[in-house]
Design a protein around this motif. Structure first.
Motif: not given
Length: 311
Positions: A7, A11, A15, A123
């Motif tokens: 995960q 991310i 980004q 995040e």
């Protein structure tokens, strides 16, 4: 690897893309065992020339955990700088390396890395890490290869199948466990020797091995004293840096123009010709190159380069 690490990888890549990075690869932070003897041999042959800083922090160059406490992951990023138009259009004019057309990449990319780190922390949650853009002892090309972004060409630069080599490399070293990408193990140069054949100062001593102290970029940027006479007449009008080994590389036929306005040349630089270079004053130098990497050579260094090429 666990789901969380997968995960995190997703991310990070999302980004990075949103900030304009073309590629993002991830590798486990560990000691670069294979590189240690190569780096030692390169230094022992004095291929660093007067770049004494290359011999500093030997252990840090090879071990990211010595740069960031508890480092677990090295994130490598690619940022394109290939210009829409090469300067000058007349090949007899003086030339500067394409990476120096616009604003100094150290600042432009460092700013993006700062934002990337902030976005990731908001995040993912807090974690430790540092951003690097060619300003610390990080073996960036080796890390990029380990994270699958490309292979090391015969000119020792990282080559990427989609975009060649006209790009900057940057890294985030973080203490977060993230799923790694497979390394690039294949070499796509094949039997091509164009970069070796084209280098006017024979800086590429064998495939993948560059004598930094013979490179035109070294003479025009790093060397602070007079340029040795033995390379007289070999600079092909390069006054700051050199792109010869990249310009002849077949993989650079895939280069596309960058989309970073900060890398566009200063308006006055677009029309610079030999007369402008020869009549340049310190005032003009400071105005045109105030935000440029060309500042590194200083006004006196630029005059030395111009003199050397024309004497």
């Amino acid at each position: 690897m666990n789901n969380k690490a997968d995960q995190f990888a997703q991310i990070i890549k999302t980004q990075a893309k949103s900030l304009g990075f073309d590629f993002c690869g991830i590798a486990k932070a560990e000691f670069l065992e294979e590189e240690a003897p190569k780096l030692e041999a390169w230094l022992n042959k004095n291929y660093q020339g007067k770049m004494s800083y290359m011999a500093n922090h030997f252990d840090k160059r090879l071990d990211p955990t010595k740069l960031v406490d508890g480092a677990k992951t090295v994130i490598s990023l690619i940022y394109n700088y290939f210009p829409e138009k090469r300067l000058p259009e007349d090949s007899d004019d003086f030339k500067i390396a394409k990476y120096a057309y616009g604003q100094d990449y150290h600042y432009v990319i460092k700013e993006k890395l700062k934002i990337l780190l902030e976005n990731l922390k908001s995040e993912i949650g807090d974690f430790g890490g540092r951003a690097f853009v060619d300003s610390a002892p990080v073996m960036e090309r080796q890390w990029a290869q380990r994270s699958g972004l490309g292979w090391l060409g015969k000119n020792s630069l990282l080559l990427n199948r989609q975009m060649g080599s006209f790009f900057f490399l940057a890294e985030l070293i973080i203490d977060l466990e993230v799923t790694s990408d497979p390394p690039m193990v294949k070499d796509y140069c094949g039997t091509c020797t164009r970069c070796l054949d084209a280098c006017p100062t024979d800086a590429i001593v064998q495939p993948g091995l560059v004598d930094g102290s013979r490179c035109i970029s070294y003479f025009t940027i790093e060397l602070k004293e007079e340029i040795p006479q033995e390379v007289k007449g070999k600079f092909e009008n390069w006054v700051f840096g050199c792109d010869i080994c990249q310009d002849v590389c077949p993989w650079n036929r895939f280069s596309q123009a960058h989309k970073e306005p900060k890398f566009d040349p200063h308006p006055e630089l677009r029309d610079f010709n030999q007369k402008d270079w020869n009549e340049i004053t310190e005032e003009t130098f400071n105005k045109v190159f105030s935000k440029s990497a060309i500042k590194r050579t200083k006004f006196g260094g630029l005059l030395r380069n111009l003199r050397f090429i024309q004497q």
